[in-house]
Design a protein around this motif. Sequence first.
Motif, PDB file in Angstrom:
ATOM      1  N   VAL A 220      10.587  44.835 -36.734  1.00  7.19           N
ATOM      2  CA  VAL A 220      10.658  46.008 -37.414  1.00  7.19           C
ATOM      3  C   VAL A 220      12.066  46.437 -37.718  1.00  7.19           C
ATOM      4  CG1 VAL A 220      10.373  48.643 -37.382  1.00  7.19           C
ATOM      5  CG2 VAL A 220       8.640  47.459 -36.470  1.00  7.19           C
ATOM      6  N   VAL A 221      12.928  45.953 -36.903  1.00  7.58           N
ATOM      7  CA  VAL A 221      14.322  46.300 -37.340  1.00  7.58           C
ATOM      8  C   VAL A 221      14.755  45.149 -38.472  1.00  7.58           C
ATOM      9  CG1 VAL A 221      16.853  45.857 -36.326  1.00  7.58           C
ATOM     10  CG2 VAL A 221      14.871  46.942 -34.820  1.00  7.58           C
ATOM     11  N   ALA A 222      14.226  44.030 -38.402  1.00  6.63           N
ATOM     12  CA  ALA A 222      14.912  43.016 -39.378  1.00  6.63           C
ATOM     13  C   ALA A 222      13.928  43.300 -40.646  1.00  6.63           C
ATOM     14  CB  ALA A 222      14.762  41.864 -38.714  1.00  6.63           C
ATOM     15  N   TRP A 223      12.719  43.152 -40.635  1.00 12.01           N
ATOM     16  CA  TRP A 223      12.103  43.329 -42.089  1.00 12.01           C
ATOM     17  C   TRP A 223      11.885  44.417 -42.649  1.00 12.01           C
ATOM     18  CZ3 TRP A 223      10.389  39.227 -44.358  1.00 12.01           C
ATOM     19  CH2 TRP A 223       9.435  39.474 -45.392  1.00 12.01           C
ATOM     20  N   HIS A 224      11.918  45.497 -42.071  1.00 13.11           N
ATOM     21  CA  HIS A 224      11.862  46.809 -42.613  1.00 13.11           C
ATOM     22  C   HIS A 224      13.194  47.383 -42.715  1.00 13.11           C
ATOM     23  CE1 HIS A 224       7.650  46.837 -43.362  1.00 13.11           C
ATOM     24  NE2 HIS A 224       7.192  46.944 -41.907  1.00 13.11           N
ATOM     25  N   GLY A 225      14.212  47.097 -41.857  1.00 16.22           N
ATOM     26  CA  GLY A 225      15.658  47.500 -41.867  1.00 16.22           C
ATOM     27  C   GLY A 225      16.398  46.995 -43.118  1.00 16.22           C
ATOM     28  N   GLY A 234      17.836  51.087 -44.403  1.00 12.45           N
ATOM     29  CA  GLY A 234      17.279  51.300 -45.815  1.00 12.45           C
ATOM     30  C   GLY A 234      17.833  50.165 -46.712  1.00 12.45           C
ATOM     31  N   VAL A 235      18.118  48.883 -46.265  1.00 14.30           N
ATOM     32  CA  VAL A 235      18.647  47.839 -47.070  1.00 14.30           C
ATOM     33  C   VAL A 235      17.285  47.105 -47.597  1.00 14.30           C
ATOM     34  CG1 VAL A 235      20.094  45.650 -47.092  1.00 14.30           C
ATOM     35  CG2 VAL A 235      20.691  47.727 -45.570  1.00 14.30           C
ATOM     36  N   ARG A 236      17.433  47.028 -48.952  1.00 14.31           N
ATOM     37  CA  ARG A 236      16.069  46.328 -49.603  1.00 14.31           C
ATOM     38  C   ARG A 236      16.766  45.027 -50.138  1.00 14.31           C
ATOM     39  NH1 ARG A 236      13.715  51.346 -53.566  1.00 14.31           N
ATOM     40  NH2 ARG A 236      13.237  52.656 -51.755  1.00 14.31           N
ATOM     41  N   GLY A 237      16.882  43.913 -48.946  1.00 15.20           N
ATOM     42  CA  GLY A 237      17.458  42.957 -49.303  1.00 15.20           C
ATOM     43  C   GLY A 237      16.662  41.671 -49.466  1.00 15.20           C
ATOM     44  N   ALA A 351       0.477  51.890 -31.760  1.00 12.35           N
ATOM     45  CA  ALA A 351       0.602  52.558 -33.211  1.00 12.35           C
ATOM     46  C   ALA A 351       1.576  52.520 -34.082  1.00 12.35           C
ATOM     47  CB  ALA A 351       0.194  54.377 -32.856  1.00 12.35           C
ATOM     48  N   THR A 352       2.691  52.020 -33.241  1.00 12.56           N
ATOM     49  CA  THR A 352       3.930  51.796 -34.307  1.00 12.56           C
ATOM     50  C   THR A 352       4.066  50.724 -35.422  1.00 12.56           C
ATOM     51  OG1 THR A 352       5.324  52.629 -32.363  1.00 12.56           O
ATOM     52  CG2 THR A 352       6.564  51.304 -33.970  1.00 12.56           C
ATOM     53  N   LEU A 353       3.414  49.604 -34.928  1.00 17.16           N
ATOM     54  CA  LEU A 353       3.026  48.469 -35.816  1.00 17.16           C
ATOM     55  C   LEU A 353       1.704  48.364 -36.042  1.00 17.16           C
ATOM     56  CD1 LEU A 353       4.459  45.681 -36.916  1.00 17.16           C
ATOM     57  CD2 LEU A 353       3.737  44.714 -34.736  1.00 17.16           C
ATOM     58  N   SER A 354       0.546  48.592 -35.426  1.00  7.62           N
ATOM     59  CA  SER A 354      -0.694  48.083 -36.014  1.00  7.62           C
ATOM     60  C   SER A 354      -1.131  49.073 -37.003  1.00  7.62           C
ATOM     61  CB  SER A 354      -1.508  48.333 -34.791  1.00  7.62           C
ATOM     62  OG  SER A 354      -1.270  47.225 -33.791  1.00  7.62           O
ATOM     63  N   PHE A 355      -1.592  48.657 -38.049  1.00  4.57           N
ATOM     64  CA  PHE A 355      -1.786  49.448 -39.029  1.00  4.57           C
ATOM     65  C   PHE A 355      -1.093  50.511 -39.669  1.00  4.57           C
ATOM     66  CE2 PHE A 355      -5.628  48.510 -36.570  1.00  4.57           C
ATOM     67  CZ  PHE A 355      -6.716  48.075 -37.442  1.00  4.57           C
ATOM     68  N   GLN A 356       0.324  50.161 -39.444  1.00  2.00           N
ATOM     69  CA  GLN A 356       1.328  51.043 -39.876  1.00  2.00           C
ATOM     70  C   GLN A 356       2.459  50.259 -40.525  1.00  2.00           C
ATOM     71  OE1 GLN A 356       2.043  54.362 -40.440  1.00  2.00           O
ATOM     72  NE2 GLN A 356      -0.148  54.341 -40.229  1.00  2.00           N
ATOM     73  N   LEU A 357       3.212  49.443 -39.578  1.00  2.00           N
ATOM     74  CA  LEU A 357       4.671  48.800 -40.082  1.00  2.00           C
ATOM     75  C   LEU A 357       4.390  47.218 -40.359  1.00  2.00           C
ATOM     76  CD1 LEU A 357       7.106  50.682 -38.250  1.00  2.00           C
ATOM     77  CD2 LEU A 357       6.444  50.858 -40.651  1.00  2.00           C
ATOM     78  N   LEU A 358       2.997  46.858 -40.201  1.00  2.00           N
ATOM     79  CA  LEU A 358       2.712  45.319 -40.442  1.00  2.00           C
ATOM     80  C   LEU A 358       2.856  45.062 -41.876  1.00  2.00           C
ATOM     81  CD1 LEU A 358       1.975  42.486 -39.382  1.00  2.00           C
ATOM     82  CD2 LEU A 358      -0.533  43.403 -39.380  1.00  2.00           C
TER      83      LEU A 358
END
Length: 995
Positions: A220-225, A234-237, A351-358
């Motif tokens: 989550v830190v790498a992919w969504h950060g 919030g870096v859209r790299g 619930a953090t990753l499953s069906f949310q941040l994947l």
Amino acid sequence: MALAAPLLLLPPLLMLLGQPGLGAPGQGEGTWSRFSRLPYPQDQLFLHDTFPDGFLWGAGSAAYQTEGGWRQGGKGASIWDTFAHRPATPPGAAPPGPVGGDVASDSYNNLFRDVEGLRRLGVSHYRFSLSWARLLPNGTAPPNPAGLAHYGRLLARLRELGVEPVVTLYHWDLPQALQDAFGGWASPVLPQLFRDYAELCFRHFGGQVRYWLTMDNPYVVAWHGYGTGRLPPGVRGGPRLGYLAAHHLLQAHAKVWHLYNDHFRPAQRGKVSIALSSHWIKPQRMTEKNIKECQKSLDFVLGWFAKPIFIDGDYPESMRSNLSSLLPEFSEAEKKYIKGTADFFALSFGATLSFQLLDSHMKFQQLESISLRQLLYWINSEYNNPQIFIVENSWFVSGTTKRDDAKYIYYLKKFIMETLKAIRYDGVHVFGYTVWSLLDGFEWHRGYSIRRGLFYVDFQSHDKKLMPKSSVLFYQKLIEKNGFPPLPENQPIEGIFPCGFAWGIVDNYIQVDTTPAQFLDSSVYVWDVHQTKKLIKVDGVYTSKRKRHCVDFAAIRLQISLLQEMHVTHFHFSLKWSLILPLGNLSLINHTLVHYYQCFASELLRVNITPVVALWQPMIENQELPVSLAKYGAWENTETVQAFAEYARFCFTSLGDHVKFWITMNEPSVKNLTYTAGHNLLKAHAKVWHLYDKEFRRSQKGKISIALQADWIEPACPFSRNDQEVADRILEFDIGWLAEPIFGNGDYPEVMRAWLHRINSVDLYNFHLPYFSDDEKKLIQGSFDFFALSHYTTTLVGSEKEDAVKYDHYLEVQMINDITWLHSPSRAAVVPWGLRKLLKWVKSKYGDVPIYVMANGIDDDQNMVHDKLRVYYIQNYISEALKAYTLDNVNLQGYFVYSFNDKTAPKYGLYSYVANQYEPKPSLKHYREIIDNNGFPGPETPELLCPEEVASCPECHFFRTRKSLLAFISFIFVAFIVTIFFITYYSKRVERRYK
């Protein structure tokens, strides 16, 4: 006990299917095929067992989610502080309210409050994270004394209580200063800075900490950060920057592990790992290609970090081959440095990753699922059987849910039970479990729209008191028992039912085929033996017609033979009012149909099967009423009451000689009844009961009652008074509405009247429950000979509104699903103990009334091998019925399975119906065995001596049921002997005369 034996084979069968050996990359691919072959339904049953001795039970929290105090005690800003204060609302966040984690649960100012919650739970460990920005406000030295003192106090208090701290160094809240100065985790400088921060923590707190986690959920830190920019910073790299940030996170983790291993482990004797989060994925169809795509999905999320650490220091081959130049390279030295940098496998699932941040692209067109057990097995297979510590797991409830968090409880129950199965059945080494979270807090991208805490926090209040939810009591008891130990009430029972117990089968409506047999054809035929080889009708030539006989109906003979195969003593079916009296009165009678019913009933009696006949059963089309009645109000119209009485009188007159077991109305659906219709229906039943009692009972010697649908209602939170009140209310509306006037005091339940008065006055509803006159009360009260009920499943209900789709505003009830229960293909819950609770409830409400379970059954997949679900269902529901009879002294006199065959009730039958052929299912043979044994006799069960007529004698059956035929044959035989005697006698006299 022989009949229970199949249910005891699960662990040996699982051993045959194999437990994981030494893991290797790609070996987890066998997980999907293995779990598709596990024995059904046994593998899906709840496992009553305990966890290994010394198993760790805990709860967790994260600094930014709960601490608050964002400007207190010298704390520096974090990337989450900055992100939450942006003018734009983060995608998916809650509506305006508390800002981010500024205050949150205010744990910074309520340290002892939180620890008291841990003491109440009785946990062995507490996972929490240190705020990097609180300890190092600028991300680097000098440290903040107030921050060091705060965490020092927390650790000291945990030590006093004997609670083991599990400390996370980094849980997403990077100091903003490091993001501004270096670009955060996109910079190669960060791994060294993280090492310096970790060294500070090890030096100050390491003497009190045995379990360290370097960071949480690097995916989550790498992919969504840094990739999608969905989360701070919030870096859209894009993918390239996301993979680069992950590269640096792995390097940072390895540096910290080596730091501890080289400099702190000898003295502090602790362990270090990294909390890796994962989803679970299942193939759309069980094909080799889809399974490989599932494997790839896990490689891209969990394997991205787990394979370098636990296997060989490098990324999964599927990532290397698919991403080419996007994925950074490790040198050989770096691979060696990263490999093996974890002392245990720390898993986060929920619930953090499953069906949310994947990321949807990382599902590879397969289906996301929440099977923790299968994920544990996959990790075991893929990463060389590691010691696994579940450091975060749970689900969530709505942000509006207060203290009765039933949905949360049942997800928790599912996850913990799956962990237990992974240990006991699959040989997975799990040594600890952590509920997320200890208390309600700020839920990242979802803000305050959901809650995940065991303790409720009112975020609008000043003092932020912790209030225990129902899940606290659930988890507390689970820790005390170290799992789910077997309970006496869950054990199989040995014993038998009484003599004369009614073993039955149900068919909503028998198959009516009045096609005449060939013997009724009066035409004359000749056989054309030379040309067509067919029978040719001779015009104008007829034989004399004979009377119709019941044996002329071929359909009856077939159905009777199928019933005989079951060994049942009773057969329950309903008449069709709309066909017998098409106009709703006696002006038009379907005599052919009536004759068919007469024949069917008489043929049942001929083979010693008692017909149980319902006068009326509602169906979809016109409620199965004559059209003239359905068109003019149906049961809303009082004329239907009198019409029903006339119809009943006709049936008693026409069929009463053959039918001694009557049901006035079978399963009237309260869900579809208005209060006026129910009022008239009750009066119609009572009129018919009294009609039979006064005019027919003495001559026909039968019995009559009403059959009610009665599924059990269980409070979703067993510790909640509110949920218990809701369950009691629903039982009165579902069962008591029609039962109380008949079996109770002659009037509707007081709970109904009080509730309708309340909602009519408060919510401006206009629901009118009619009143009975005193004469009507006398008419209705006691209009029964027995209590007949149909029972199929159990429903959980709660008081907290959680899911609008399953919430009944009228009764203020939330329907809840226990996902650990076994379910049929139509999602009906299989809950055998619900039947026993229902039978006890009926006895407690209405006394020692004779009870018949008139219908009990489940649908099953027609392709399911060996009809296994229904076999389990019948076995266990009858077992609970036997407990009610033997242990609770319920006056249970009969049990009927629903249903006879798939032709009339698709997927419910004990006979399948394919290509115009009936075939017995395994469940039929199982039910027959139970009938033959009259229950579940064991070695200690005393022998029950029943009257001779109850015993079945297949050899005698032919003669016993054909007495008239035998008498005729006997007469012919005697006449033949006498004739031979006289012929012989007179022949000899003639011979002597001539001599």
